[in-house]
Write a protein that holds these residues in place. Structure first.
Motif, PDB file in Angstrom:
ATOM      1  N   GLY A   9      62.417 -51.747  44.531  1.00 14.86           N
ATOM      2  CA  GLY A   9      63.701 -51.528  45.200  1.00 14.86           C
ATOM      3  C   GLY A   9      64.371 -50.245  44.737  1.00 14.86           C
ATOM      4  O   GLY A   9      64.878 -49.464  45.555  1.00 14.86           O
ATOM      5  N   LYS A  10      64.380 -50.019  43.437  1.00 12.58           N
ATOM      6  CA  LYS A  10      64.998 -48.796  42.904  1.00 12.58           C
ATOM      7  C   LYS A  10      64.215 -47.553  43.325  1.00 12.58           C
ATOM      8  O   LYS A  10      64.803 -46.520  43.668  1.00 12.58           O
ATOM      9  CB  LYS A  10      65.104 -48.889  41.382  1.00 12.58           C
ATOM     10  CG  LYS A  10      66.178 -49.858  40.906  1.00 12.58           C
ATOM     11  CD  LYS A  10      66.259 -49.903  39.390  1.00 12.58           C
ATOM     12  CE  LYS A  10      67.396 -50.802  38.916  1.00 12.58           C
ATOM     13  NZ  LYS A  10      68.723 -50.251  39.236  1.00 12.58           N
ATOM     14  N   LEU A  11      62.894 -47.637  43.294  1.00 11.27           N
ATOM     15  CA  LEU A  11      62.081 -46.504  43.720  1.00 11.27           C
ATOM     16  C   LEU A  11      62.263 -46.225  45.216  1.00 11.27           C
ATOM     17  O   LEU A  11      62.308 -45.067  45.638  1.00 11.27           O
ATOM     18  CB  LEU A  11      60.605 -46.772  43.419  1.00 11.27           C
ATOM     19  CG  LEU A  11      60.208 -46.761  41.936  1.00 11.27           C
ATOM     20  CD1 LEU A  11      58.776 -47.240  41.767  1.00 11.27           C
ATOM     21  CD2 LEU A  11      60.373 -45.365  41.333  1.00 11.27           C
ATOM     22  N   ALA A  12      62.384 -47.285  46.013  1.00  8.21           N
ATOM     23  CA  ALA A  12      62.579 -47.107  47.452  1.00  8.21           C
ATOM     24  C   ALA A  12      63.929 -46.472  47.744  1.00  8.21           C
ATOM     25  O   ALA A  12      64.054 -45.653  48.672  1.00  8.21           O
ATOM     26  CB  ALA A  12      62.451 -48.457  48.161  1.00  8.21           C
ATOM     27  N   ASP A  13      64.966 -46.831  46.984  1.00  4.21           N
ATOM     28  CA  ASP A  13      66.268 -46.202  47.163  1.00  4.21           C
ATOM     29  C   ASP A  13      66.191 -44.700  46.907  1.00  4.21           C
ATOM     30  O   ASP A  13      66.932 -43.922  47.511  1.00  4.21           O
ATOM     31  CB  ASP A  13      67.288 -46.834  46.210  1.00  4.21           C
ATOM     32  CG  ASP A  13      67.838 -48.156  46.742  1.00  4.21           C
ATOM     33  OD1 ASP A  13      67.841 -48.352  47.970  1.00  4.21           O
ATOM     34  OD2 ASP A  13      68.269 -48.982  45.924  1.00  4.21           O
ATOM     35  N   ARG A  14      65.297 -44.298  46.011  1.00  2.00           N
ATOM     36  CA  ARG A  14      65.203 -42.884  45.649  1.00  2.00           C
ATOM     37  C   ARG A  14      64.244 -42.105  46.555  1.00  2.00           C
ATOM     38  O   ARG A  14      64.531 -40.985  46.971  1.00  2.00           O
ATOM     39  CB  ARG A  14      64.726 -42.749  44.188  1.00  2.00           C
ATOM     40  CG  ARG A  14      64.627 -41.296  43.704  1.00  2.00           C
ATOM     41  CD  ARG A  14      66.003 -40.668  43.624  1.00  2.00           C
ATOM     42  NE  ARG A  14      65.948 -39.263  43.251  1.00  2.00           N
ATOM     43  CZ  ARG A  14      65.948 -38.255  44.119  1.00  2.00           C
ATOM     44  NH1 ARG A  14      65.979 -38.499  45.429  1.00  2.00           N
ATOM     45  NH2 ARG A  14      65.914 -37.015  43.702  1.00  2.00           N
ATOM     46  N   THR A 138      70.029 -42.010  46.448  1.00  2.00           N
ATOM     47  CA  THR A 138      70.612 -42.036  45.104  1.00  2.00           C
ATOM     48  C   THR A 138      69.540 -41.831  44.036  1.00  2.00           C
ATOM     49  O   THR A 138      68.367 -42.162  44.232  1.00  2.00           O
ATOM     50  CB  THR A 138      71.307 -43.380  44.858  1.00  2.00           C
ATOM     51  OG1 THR A 138      70.353 -44.447  45.024  1.00  2.00           O
ATOM     52  CG2 THR A 138      72.451 -43.582  45.821  1.00  2.00           C
ATOM     53  N   LYS A 139      69.960 -41.284  42.906  1.00  2.00           N
ATOM     54  CA  LYS A 139      69.060 -41.145  41.771  1.00  2.00           C
ATOM     55  C   LYS A 139      68.788 -42.517  41.152  1.00  2.00           C
ATOM     56  O   LYS A 139      69.597 -43.428  41.243  1.00  2.00           O
ATOM     57  CB  LYS A 139      69.665 -40.207  40.731  1.00  2.00           C
ATOM     58  CG  LYS A 139      69.798 -38.763  41.208  1.00  2.00           C
ATOM     59  CD  LYS A 139      70.358 -37.880  40.108  1.00  2.00           C
ATOM     60  CE  LYS A 139      70.462 -36.429  40.576  1.00  2.00           C
ATOM     61  NZ  LYS A 139      71.026 -35.546  39.515  1.00  2.00           N
ATOM     62  N   ILE A 140      67.644 -42.618  40.509  1.00  2.00           N
ATOM     63  CA  ILE A 140      67.258 -43.896  39.907  1.00  2.00           C
ATOM     64  C   ILE A 140      68.061 -44.130  38.633  1.00  2.00           C
ATOM     65  O   ILE A 140      68.113 -43.269  37.749  1.00  2.00           O
ATOM     66  CB  ILE A 140      65.754 -43.930  39.580  1.00  2.00           C
ATOM     67  CG1 ILE A 140      64.936 -43.770  40.866  1.00  2.00           C
ATOM     68  CG2 ILE A 140      65.386 -45.228  38.874  1.00  2.00           C
ATOM     69  CD1 ILE A 140      63.449 -43.702  40.627  1.00  2.00           C
ATOM     70  N   LEU A 276      71.369 -50.346  47.651  1.00  2.00           N
ATOM     71  CA  LEU A 276      71.242 -51.707  48.144  1.00  2.00           C
ATOM     72  C   LEU A 276      69.892 -52.329  47.804  1.00  2.00           C
ATOM     73  O   LEU A 276      69.818 -53.473  47.355  1.00  2.00           O
ATOM     74  CB  LEU A 276      71.456 -51.716  49.660  1.00  2.00           C
ATOM     75  CG  LEU A 276      71.634 -53.076  50.322  1.00  2.00           C
ATOM     76  CD1 LEU A 276      72.755 -53.861  49.662  1.00  2.00           C
ATOM     77  CD2 LEU A 276      71.934 -52.899  51.802  1.00  2.00           C
ATOM     78  N   ALA A 277      68.807 -51.610  48.043  1.00  2.00           N
ATOM     79  CA  ALA A 277      67.478 -52.183  47.791  1.00  2.00           C
ATOM     80  C   ALA A 277      67.287 -52.491  46.312  1.00  2.00           C
ATOM     81  O   ALA A 277      66.764 -53.544  45.943  1.00  2.00           O
ATOM     82  CB  ALA A 277      66.388 -51.235  48.280  1.00  2.00           C
ATOM     83  N   GLY A 278      67.717 -51.562  45.441  1.00  2.00           N
ATOM     84  CA  GLY A 278      67.558 -51.781  44.006  1.00  2.00           C
ATOM     85  C   GLY A 278      68.377 -52.951  43.497  1.00  2.00           C
ATOM     86  O   GLY A 278      67.894 -53.781  42.722  1.00  2.00           O
TER      87      GLY A 278
END
Length: 342
Positions: A9-14, A138-140, A276-278
């Protein structure tokens, strides 16, 4: 799935959602193809357990978060439609699998479903598009102390922690319950409550999502979990007839899975949609203990009490009521007005 969801999720946000959807689809198809050649239980554990868990972790957080980029007014409704696909696929897929295995055997059935899944995943990939431009990603932030210092976060996390302990018991045990309470049923009738539950869940996730857009996702989540618990305490605890079991399957199915479809809308309402995903993946991480031991614990209670189904219903229903109560702090802290839309 829940352990890997926070990372993906965090990687997908980035880096964007589509690379992770493609990777997840590839792993899923590979797992299905590998399952065709499995001959031992441990091999199925790797293909349908580990590999499909990795695939789910890559796909699910972006899929749940994506509608929030395109919809604000109907955010919960559209997410509900997306997640309803899980229930519809489970209901229809189980019926088709049962018939295929009878007609052509396990291996050919798995091969046929591999082709179906490849087509569906390929079509879904082509239909999906992010609205957010790359420069606004957004940055991770791997460890965001802002959330962990916030009591509201722990209130929501507590809700997602407890809810799954009571969620899976009926889903895994309702077929056994049906056979025990109504013996000599045809196999198809014995399996029907599970199918009905899944179809009802699809309808519930969609309609509760629609209601959430009108009355607020946090309000709707709290009410849905409460009603999910009450259907177990008030109905499942006392039903003994086939009609009663079907009624329970319809009502429980309608409310039981709404926490899955509402997670993105709840996160967006409380913390905004930037990560949101993260954050959705982080909250789903709290589902992990319930997914791991919730159903086995219900089975253990059933065995320890000499097949006392009321004890199982009492446990599953009570823990879901506890989940709803855990959410009360977050709701009143963010919006003290009891009847406000939130």
């Amino acid at each position: 799935m829940t352990l890997g969801g926070i990372v993906s999720g965090k990687l997908a946000d980035r880096y964007g959602y589509k690379p992770f959807l493609a990777a997840g689809a590839f792993v899923w198809i590979a797992s299905m193809l590998a399952s065709v050649f499995c001959t031992e239980i441990w091999q199925f554990f790797i293909t349908m357990g580990v590999m499909q868990g990795i695939s789910d972790a890559l796909i699910f957080p972006p899929i749940v978060a994506l509608p929030a980029q395109w919809f604000k007014r109907y955010r919960a409704f559209t997410t509900g439609i997306v997640v309803a696909g899980c229930s519809v696929g489970g209901a229809i897929g189980s019926l088709i699998y049962r018939q295929l295995i009878t007609e052509v055997g396990l291996r050919k059935s798995l091969a046929i479903f591999t082709a179906i899944h490849a087509f569906c995943l390929g079509a879904a990939y082509l239909m999906i598009e992010e609205r957010r431009p790359a420069h606004k990603r957004t940055k991770i932030v791997w460890f965001d102390s802002e959330y962990f210092k916030d009591p509201v976060f722990w209130s929501v996390a507590g809700c997602f922690f407890f809810v799954v302990f009571g969620y899976l018991g009926p889903i895994f045990l309702i077929a056994t319950f049906t056979v025990e309470k109504v013996p000599n049923l045809h196999d198809m009738l014995a399996a029907l409550p599970v199918v009905v539950l899944n179809f009802s869940a699809a309808l519930g996730r969609t309609l509760v999502g629609f209601v959430a857009d009108k009355f607020g996702p946090v309000n709707s989540l709290m009410v849905a979990i409460t009603l999910s618990g009450l259907t177990q305490l008030v109905i499942w605890m006392f039903v003994t007839t086939y009609g009663g079991i079907i009624t329970f399957a319809i009502l429980y199915g309608f409310f039981c899975g709404c926490f899955i479809s509402l997670v993105a809308a709840v996160v967006a309402r409380i913390y905004g949609a930037d990560r949101l995903a993260g954050l959705s993946g982080l909250l789903l991480l709290f589902n992990t203990p319930g997914y791991a031991v919730g159903a086995p614990l219900a089975g253990a209670i059933l065995s320890a009490t000499g097949n006392n189904w009321r004890a199982v219903a009492g446990y599953c229903g009570s823990v879901q009521i506890l989940a709803a109560l855990s959410l009360v702090y977050a709701r009143l802290k963010r919006e003290p007005r009891i009847f406000a839309v939130y």
